[in-house]
Design an enzyme around this catalytic site. Structure first.
Site, PDB file in Angstrom:
ATOM      1  N   LYS A   1       2.857 -14.559   4.609  1.00  0.00           N
ATOM      2  CA  LYS A   1       3.119 -15.565   3.571  1.00  0.00           C
ATOM      3  C   LYS A   1       4.634 -15.616   3.377  1.00  0.00           C
ATOM      4  O   LYS A   1       5.161 -15.443   2.259  1.00  0.00           O
ATOM      5  CB  LYS A   1       2.372 -15.187   2.276  1.00  0.00           C
TER       6      LYS A   1
ATOM      7  N   ASP B   1      -3.263 -17.724   3.413  1.00  0.00           N
ATOM      8  CA  ASP B   1      -4.317 -18.501   2.747  1.00  0.00           C
ATOM      9  C   ASP B   1      -4.989 -19.462   3.741  1.00  0.00           C
ATOM     10  O   ASP B   1      -6.213 -19.634   3.729  1.00  0.00           O
ATOM     11  CB  ASP B   1      -3.784 -19.250   1.513  1.00  0.00           C
TER      12      ASP B   1
ATOM     13  N   ASP C   1     -12.332  -7.795   6.183  1.00  0.00           N
ATOM     14  CA  ASP C   1     -13.614  -7.809   5.455  1.00  0.00           C
ATOM     15  C   ASP C   1     -14.265  -9.186   5.574  1.00  0.00           C
ATOM     16  O   ASP C   1     -15.485  -9.308   5.726  1.00  0.00           O
ATOM     17  CB  ASP C   1     -13.408  -7.474   3.970  1.00  0.00           C
TER      18      ASP C   1
ATOM     19  N   TYR D   1       0.813  -1.224   0.000  1.00  0.00           N
ATOM     20  CA  TYR D   1       0.000   0.000   0.000  1.00  0.00           C
ATOM     21  C   TYR D   1       0.852   1.283   0.000  1.00  0.00           C
ATOM     22  O   TYR D   1       0.302   2.369   0.114  1.00  0.00           O
ATOM     23  CB  TYR D   1      -0.963  -0.002   1.198  1.00  0.00           C
TER      24      TYR D   1
ATOM     25  N   ASP E   1      -6.433  -5.989   5.467  1.00  0.00           N
ATOM     26  CA  ASP E   1      -7.572  -5.419   4.749  1.00  0.00           C
ATOM     27  C   ASP E   1      -8.534  -6.537   4.342  1.00  0.00           C
ATOM     28  O   ASP E   1      -9.748  -6.476   4.588  1.00  0.00           O
ATOM     29  CB  ASP E   1      -7.040  -4.665   3.513  1.00  0.00           C
TER      30      ASP E   1
HETATM   31 MG    MG Z   1     -11.134  -2.897   2.945  1.00  0.00          MG
END
Ligand code: MG
Ligand code: NAI
Length: 339
Positions: free
Chosen positions: A171, A204, A232, A123, A228
């Site tokens: 990861k 994962d 969600d 990001y 992020d």
């Molecule tokens: Mg989001």
């Protein structure tokens, strides 16, 4: 207490004023200053985040931020104001709790929090193309310094809020230099907190367990992108994105911001669920202003209204009420408990 309020785009202009109303019902004397940012503002001015907004946020030290629309293609001079604001205000930790809520879409037994690194990873926005646009490259940045501070924040929060276990998610098996560094530093920091159980999962596999058995998680410590996405996913177990709050914190400034975006599919209809924003304000009260009692009163009012069966259309459509009517009910509950 001063608060810089940035509704932004879409449902932001509906749910953020609702959260401000609830805050003012719960606490007297909060000075609220509205400020601009977002895609609509960029369309008018060519600037997504004016300097005055940043200055106001710095002055208030507390921000309530809605959401900003961002197209999924490059636009000259546009950047996501929320991501920039987190970096400028150095709010390096994003706290995203999910717990069972009294609605049919929520899952009993879930009570977890994702602690997401908020300033680096992919990001950072260092992306470019090569070979006449045929190759896209994104830089993933992980530093020891940022990992140390997010890890300490997570372990300290775990202690303060009586959480028993932290799962470090990465990861590192594939990205040995970046996620490998995150993992190594987080595990080093964990050794200083022997009272908290630490384990680790590949991202994962963490996603699998988030669907299969979310009650497995207590606190998740992870980097920006994974945080992020996993938050969600977790939000679905808390009743949905309309109910998922968050707080970005660092060293002295805090941004309360719902997990969801500007929800263009329902914006402008007055039907958005204000719960995510209202519970984000409760987090601001608890973690930033040290007002546990008022935070709890807000959470209890939300629970009470939902338990009575009042709901917005994202929960289920039959008998759904508007954003304003739902907020009225929460305010009525608060005023009843305060008198
Ligand atoms: Mg989001
Ligand atoms: P979204 O979170 O805006 O919406 C996803 C789904 O959840 C939609 O069906 C929406 O109706 C529903 N939803 C979201 N908030 C709700 C609420 N308060 N009440 C009821 N239902 C709600 O994600 P989406 O659609 O992927 O993104 C839309 C725009 O928002 C994009 O431009 C995206 O870049 C932006 N976005 C901005 C964020 C921010 O500023 N913090 C975060 C996420 C997305």
């Amino acid at each position: 207490m001063e608060m810089c309020v940035i509704p932004g785009d879409g449902v932001g202009v509906e749910v953020i004023p609702a959260a401000v109303r609830v805050l003012q019902e719960a606490v007297s004397g909060v000075q609220v200053h509205y400020a601009d940012a977002g895609w609509d503002y960029f369309q008018k001015t060519g600037n997504p985040l004016p300097d005055e907004t940043v200055a106001l946020a710095q002055q208030c030290k507390a921000v309530l931020y809605g959401a900003a629309a961002s197209p999924s293609y490059p636009v000259d001079h546009y950047y996501i104001p929320g991501v920039r604001l987190r970096r400028v205000l150095k709010t390096y930790a994003n706290l995203r709790p999910t717990r069972y809520m009294p609605v049919p879409t929520s899952r009993p037994g879930v009570d977890l929090i994702v602690v997401r690194e908020n300033t680096e990873d992919v990001y950072v926005g260092q992306e470019y193309t090569q070979d006449s646009g045929r190759v896209g490259i994104s830089e993933k940045v992980v530093t020891r310094e940022a990992t140390e501070r997010i890890a300490h924040k997570a372990f300290q929060l775990a202690r303060r809020t009586n959480r028993q276990k932290i799962t470090i998610v990465h990861k590192a098996s594939v990205m040995t230099q970046t996620d490998g560094l995150f993992r190594k530093v987080a595990l080093e920091v964990a050794q200083e907190y022997s009272d908290i159980v630490t384990d680790e999962l590949l991202v994962d596999t963490a996603a699998y367990w988030m669907v299969k058995n979310p009650a497995r998680f207590d606190m998740i410590l992870t980097s920006n992108l994974y945080g992020d996405i996993l938050s969600d996913m977790a939000a679905a177990w808390g009743g949905g994105l309309g109910m998922a709050p968050s707080l970005s914190i660092g060293d002295g400034v805090a941004i309360a911001e719902p997990v969801h975006g500007c929800a263009p599919d329902i914006a402008g209809q007055g039907i958005a669920n204000p719960t995510a924003s209202i519970l984000s304000v409760a987090m601001l009260l608890r973690h930033h202003w040290d007002r546990e009692q008022e935070a709890r009163q807000i959470e209890e009012a939300v629970h009470a209204v939902l338990s009575e069966g009042d709901h917005t259309t994202d929960i289920y459509s039959e008998g759904a009420i508007s954003t304003v009517d739902f907020t009225d009910k929460i305010c009525a509950h608060l005023s009843a408990t305060r008198t």
